[in-house]
Design a protein around this motif. Structure first.
Motif, mmCIF file in Angstrom:
data_model
loop_
_atom_site.group_PDB
_atom_site.id
_atom_site.type_symbol
_atom_site.label_atom_id
_atom_site.label_comp_id
_atom_site.label_asym_id
_atom_site.label_seq_id
_atom_site.Cartn_x
_atom_site.Cartn_y
_atom_site.Cartn_z
ATOM 1 N N LYS A 183 35.619 52.261 39.763
ATOM 2 C CA LYS A 183 35.698 51.429 38.563
ATOM 3 C C LYS A 183 34.550 51.758 37.613
ATOM 4 O O LYS A 183 34.746 51.899 36.398
ATOM 5 C CB LYS A 183 35.661 49.944 38.952
ATOM 6 C CG LYS A 183 35.731 48.981 37.782
ATOM 7 C CD LYS A 183 35.548 47.542 38.226
ATOM 8 C CE LYS A 183 36.732 47.033 38.995
ATOM 9 N NZ LYS A 183 36.643 45.570 39.266
ATOM 10 N N TRP A 184 33.357 51.882 38.168
ATOM 11 C CA TRP A 184 32.205 52.202 37.331
ATOM 12 C C TRP A 184 32.368 53.567 36.661
ATOM 13 O O TRP A 184 32.051 53.731 35.482
ATOM 14 C CB TRP A 184 30.933 52.214 38.181
ATOM 15 C CG TRP A 184 30.471 50.861 38.648
ATOM 16 C CD1 TRP A 184 31.198 49.699 38.676
ATOM 17 C CD2 TRP A 184 29.185 50.538 39.175
ATOM 18 N NE1 TRP A 184 30.448 48.677 39.186
ATOM 19 C CE2 TRP A 184 29.209 49.161 39.500
ATOM 20 C CE3 TRP A 184 28.042 51.278 39.410
ATOM 21 C CZ2 TRP A 184 28.106 48.509 40.045
ATOM 22 C CZ3 TRP A 184 26.937 50.639 39.954
ATOM 23 C CH2 TRP A 184 26.965 49.267 40.271
ATOM 24 N N CYS A 187 34.676 53.469 33.696
ATOM 25 C CA CYS A 187 34.030 52.870 32.523
ATOM 26 C C CYS A 187 33.043 53.841 31.899
ATOM 27 O O CYS A 187 32.983 53.991 30.675
ATOM 28 C CB CYS A 187 33.327 51.578 32.914
ATOM 29 S SG CYS A 187 32.540 50.713 31.545
ATOM 30 N N ALA A 190 34.843 56.370 29.845
ATOM 31 C CA ALA A 190 35.680 55.884 28.749
ATOM 32 C C ALA A 190 34.970 56.080 27.414
ATOM 33 O O ALA A 190 33.735 56.049 27.330
ATOM 34 C CB ALA A 190 36.030 54.416 28.964
ATOM 35 N N ARG A 195 29.388 49.088 25.681
ATOM 36 C CA ARG A 195 30.033 48.816 26.955
ATOM 37 C C ARG A 195 29.451 47.521 27.508
ATOM 38 O O ARG A 195 28.306 47.187 27.252
ATOM 39 C CB ARG A 195 29.804 49.965 27.932
ATOM 40 C CG ARG A 195 30.446 51.272 27.481
ATOM 41 C CD ARG A 195 30.382 52.299 28.611
ATOM 42 N NE ARG A 195 31.073 53.526 28.226
ATOM 43 C CZ ARG A 195 30.459 54.632 27.830
ATOM 44 N NH1 ARG A 195 29.132 54.674 27.800
ATOM 45 N NH2 ARG A 195 31.148 55.695 27.493
ATOM 46 N N VAL A 233 26.592 52.742 33.836
ATOM 47 C CA VAL A 233 27.681 52.950 32.865
ATOM 48 C C VAL A 233 27.189 52.919 31.424
ATOM 49 O O VAL A 233 27.982 52.973 30.490
ATOM 50 C CB VAL A 233 28.797 51.900 33.067
ATOM 51 C CG1 VAL A 233 29.315 51.925 34.496
ATOM 52 C CG2 VAL A 233 28.332 50.500 32.687
ATOM 53 N N THR A 315 38.224 48.732 32.176
ATOM 54 C CA THR A 315 37.263 49.826 32.057
ATOM 55 C C THR A 315 37.519 50.679 30.830
ATOM 56 O O THR A 315 36.622 51.371 30.340
ATOM 57 C CB THR A 315 37.322 50.724 33.305
ATOM 58 O OG1 THR A 315 38.685 51.102 33.555
ATOM 59 C CG2 THR A 315 36.765 49.988 34.517
ATOM 60 N N GLU A 316 38.731 50.602 30.312
ATOM 61 C CA GLU A 316 39.078 51.326 29.087
ATOM 62 C C GLU A 316 39.072 50.407 27.872
ATOM 63 O O GLU A 316 38.542 50.750 26.808
ATOM 64 C CB GLU A 316 40.458 51.973 29.246
ATOM 65 C CG GLU A 316 40.922 52.760 28.033
ATOM 66 C CD GLU A 316 42.331 53.302 28.213
ATOM 67 O OE1 GLU A 316 42.840 53.912 27.252
ATOM 68 O OE2 GLU A 316 42.924 53.107 29.291
ATOM 69 N N PRO A 323 35.034 49.247 26.641
ATOM 70 C CA PRO A 323 34.953 49.514 28.077
ATOM 71 C C PRO A 323 34.096 48.469 28.796
ATOM 72 O O PRO A 323 32.971 48.173 28.371
ATOM 73 C CB PRO A 323 34.300 50.899 28.136
ATOM 74 C CG PRO A 323 34.621 51.533 26.823
ATOM 75 C CD PRO A 323 34.608 50.410 25.836
ATOM 76 N N THR A 324 34.637 47.933 29.870
ATOM 77 C CA THR A 324 33.991 46.803 30.551
ATOM 78 C C THR A 324 34.121 46.939 32.063
ATOM 79 O O THR A 324 35.194 47.258 32.578
ATOM 80 C CB THR A 324 34.638 45.467 30.115
ATOM 81 O OG1 THR A 324 34.553 45.340 28.692
ATOM 82 C CG2 THR A 324 33.959 44.284 30.774
ATOM 83 N N VAL A 325 33.024 46.688 32.769
ATOM 84 C CA VAL A 325 33.043 46.583 34.233
ATOM 85 C C VAL A 325 32.933 45.107 34.585
ATOM 86 O O VAL A 325 32.010 44.423 34.142
ATOM 87 C CB VAL A 325 31.878 47.358 34.877
ATOM 88 C CG1 VAL A 325 31.721 46.940 36.340
ATOM 89 C CG2 VAL A 325 32.112 48.854 34.794
#
Length: 605
Positions: A183-184, A187, A190, A195, A233, A315-316, A323-325
């Motif tokens: 996941k990281w 992101c 992206a 972010r 990220v 993440t996109e 983009p977000t975690v």
């Protein structure tokens, strides 16, 4: 800048001030301790300091007081016990025996927590500091190695941090189990800035309090994990979304944020490096659906907390389209440990597909309820029988519900199932955030399914028709069955509607809502048939389908049932057979619970 050194006093008295113990008078105990410790004769005895800590885990025996360095634990302490505890502690006399822990099976009196079966079989990573430190004290956190992992991460390349998390095999602890490192990386690769980093602290499962205990017991571990994730990220802003009901968590997090800013762990040029990151605390309004990540992000943005279709992952395109975690509290608390101890150490625990440990809240009909952290792959039997002490009141275990209101009910015959993401899913349940509810033979599984459908019907946001109408339809069928108005065709209807929900619902709430229904149908179908065909609730819970009577061959006239009846529906005198007046009985089952001769019999209507 180097993370400053700190040390903990070896002569401390720790008071559990987790939410559960606070409800039982722990704060009054803490204040009484502080008052009694004032004016200690330091020339004769080492000065003791009192510290209010987070949850010690064994909630059913709190409030806890732990004396260091002797490592003596007192259970169920009240403010009136404090003077006696302090006197014994300062004078070096024997412990106050009546407040010590007594093992319910061996009857042995134990003083050190390491000897308790509840603690001895756990392996603490996420809970490594909870109950050991004052959560409002940055020096306490530093003394336990706090922010050492952040210092290490600031000397690493961002991609190397991600590789370390991937090598550790950490999967998200919020329920989905998605690989955290993957996941990281998504992101980080992206396009678009800024972010964002989000901590999902919107824990809403009935009986679950794992995340709450970490936030109020070790808030800096969450912050440190988020800062490391932001470094990996290249995020500049983070948010912690916390349920508004978690008052203690909010207080501790706010203090931790202030202290982290003052010490240079948050804000502009963290530890004098070319990296800046800040965190904002957001208070949720109590909507269960906001535990779903897209609904949570909508709430942070100031919109109605409704989920959206994930044709593009956060993440996109996440918070404000950037983009977000987003990870939950437990996931973030694992990150400093992984960076500090190394990926290989973390990956050595657990199973091939589920690495590390997992925190569970064990509630319900267990002897010892509270927080448990064990390696992934530990069996349900070991958690319930060995750590939690088995089923209370000597009753028979019937089922274990895992994964919150969208989880499933696992029968006693499957207790040797290893607890990890894949095994629970295969059994028709789920890991969820980590709630475990122990159910004994006085649990009606049809009513359990009805209860969870009632909960989810009230918490569905109503945005999509399958969830909005489907859950309510399931609730209607289950309610009819519990009231004795069910029919055989209802079982097929339940299956059909569950299949539609799983396929057509927009978010995870609707897709997983059928789990309680499907699992109880699969493992406890005979109870549904007893309700429908025999008009009988085998557990004696559904009042419209239950009568209670007294077997004259077993009744010894002890009068326990008579004394417990709330409506005086039982007649009899001591040492003679008692009788229940069916016209006055409200079918509450209290007589059944109190009878020690098994003389109270459950019947149908």
């Amino acid at each position: 800048m180097i993370v400053p050194e700190a040390s903990l006093s070896t002569h401390r008295i720790l008071v559990c001030c987790g939410t559960g113990c606070l409800a039982n008078g722990a704060w009054e105990v803490y204040q009484a301790l502080r008052s009694n410790l004032q004016g200690q004769p330091a020339s004769v005895h080492p000065v003791r300091e009192a510290a209010a800590t987070g949850c010690h885990g064994l909630c059913s025996r709190g409030p806890f007081v732990r004396i260091l360095p002797e490592d003596i634990v007192y259970c169920q302490v009240q403010a009136g016990d404090v003077a006696e505890i302090v006197a014994a502690t300062l004078e070096g006399g024997p412990p106050v025996k009546r407040l010590l822990f007594r093992d319910i099976q061996t009857r042995q009196v134990l003083t050190r927590p390491g000897d308790f079966p509840f603690y001895r079989q756990q392996h603490k990573i996420v809970l490594r500091n909870v109950g050991e430190i004052d959560p409002t004290s940055l020096p306490d956190y530093l003394a336990r190695g706090g922010y050492r992992a952040l210092e290490k991460a600031l000397l690493m390349e961002p991609d190397d941090i991600i590789n370390e998390v991937i090598s550790a095999g950490l999967r998200g602890r919020g329920g989905g189990g998605f690989p955290t490192g993957a996941k990281w990386r998504a992101c980080a690769q992206a396009s678009g800035t800024p972010r964002y980093i989000i901590c999902n602290g919107d824990e809403g499962d009935p009986g679950a309090f794992m995340d709450e205990s970490v936030m109020e017991g070790d808030p800096h571990s969450v912050l440190e994990g988020m800062i490391i994730g932001a470094r990996a990220v290249n995020a500049s802003q983070g948010f912690i979304y916390v349920r508004d009901e978690y008052a203690r968590s909010i207080i501790c997090l706010q203090k931790a944020l202030e202290d982290a800013h003052s010490a240079g762990f948050l804000g502009h040029r963290i530890l004098n490096r070319d990296f800046s990151f800040d965190i904002e605390l957001v208070r949720g309004g109590g909507a269960f659906v906001c535990g779903e990540e897209t609904a949570l992000m909508a709430s942070i943005e100031g919109n109605i907390g409704e989920p959206r279709d994930k044709y593009r992952y956060p993440t996109e395109s996440g918070l404000w389209g950037q983009p977000t975690v987003i990870n939950n509290v437990e996931t973030w608390a694992n990150i400093p440990y992984i960076l500090d101890k190394g990926a290989a150490h973390f990956a050595s625990l657990g199973t091939a597909g589920s690495k590390g440990t997992k925190v569970f809240s064990v509630v319900g009909k267990a002897v010892h309820t509270g927080l448990v952290e064990v390696p992934m792959g530990t069996s349900l039997r070991r958690i319930i029988a060995d750590i939690a002490g088995g089923v209370s009141r000597g009753r028979r275990l019937k089922a274990v519900q895992t994964g919150g209101p969208s989880g499933g009910c696992i029968p006693e015959a499957m207790l040797d199932l290893e607890v990890d993401f894949d095994s629970l899913t295969g059994a028709g349940s789920m890991m969820g955030s980590g709630g475990i509810i122990v159910m004994d033979d006085r649990t009606c599984m049809v009513e359990v399914a009805r209860y969870y459908m009632n909960f989810l019907a009230g918490e569905s946001c109503g945005k999509c028709l399958p969830c909005r109408e489907g859950i309510d339809y399931l609730l209607g069928i289950l309610t009819r069955i519990c009231h004795g108005r069910g029919e055989a065709a209802d079982l097929e209807r339940l299956q059909d509607v569950c299949a539609t929900l799983q396929t057509a619902s927009l978010c995870g709430l609707g897709k997983t809502a059928p789990n309680p229904v499907l699992s109880t149908l699969k493992y406890f179908r005979e109870e549904y048939l007893a309700h429908i065909v025999e008009h009988r609730c085998p557990a004696g819970i559904c009042r419209d389908l239950t009568t209670f009577s007294i077997d004259p061959g077993l009744c010894n006239g002890c009068t326990l049932c008579l004394k417990s009846c709330p409506v005086e529906a039982i007649e009899g005198v001591a040492k003679q057979v008692h009788v229940i007046d069916q016209n006055r009985c409200i079918h509450c089952g209290e007589c059944f619970e109190q009878c020690r001769q098994d003389a109270v019999v459950i019947g149908g209507r």
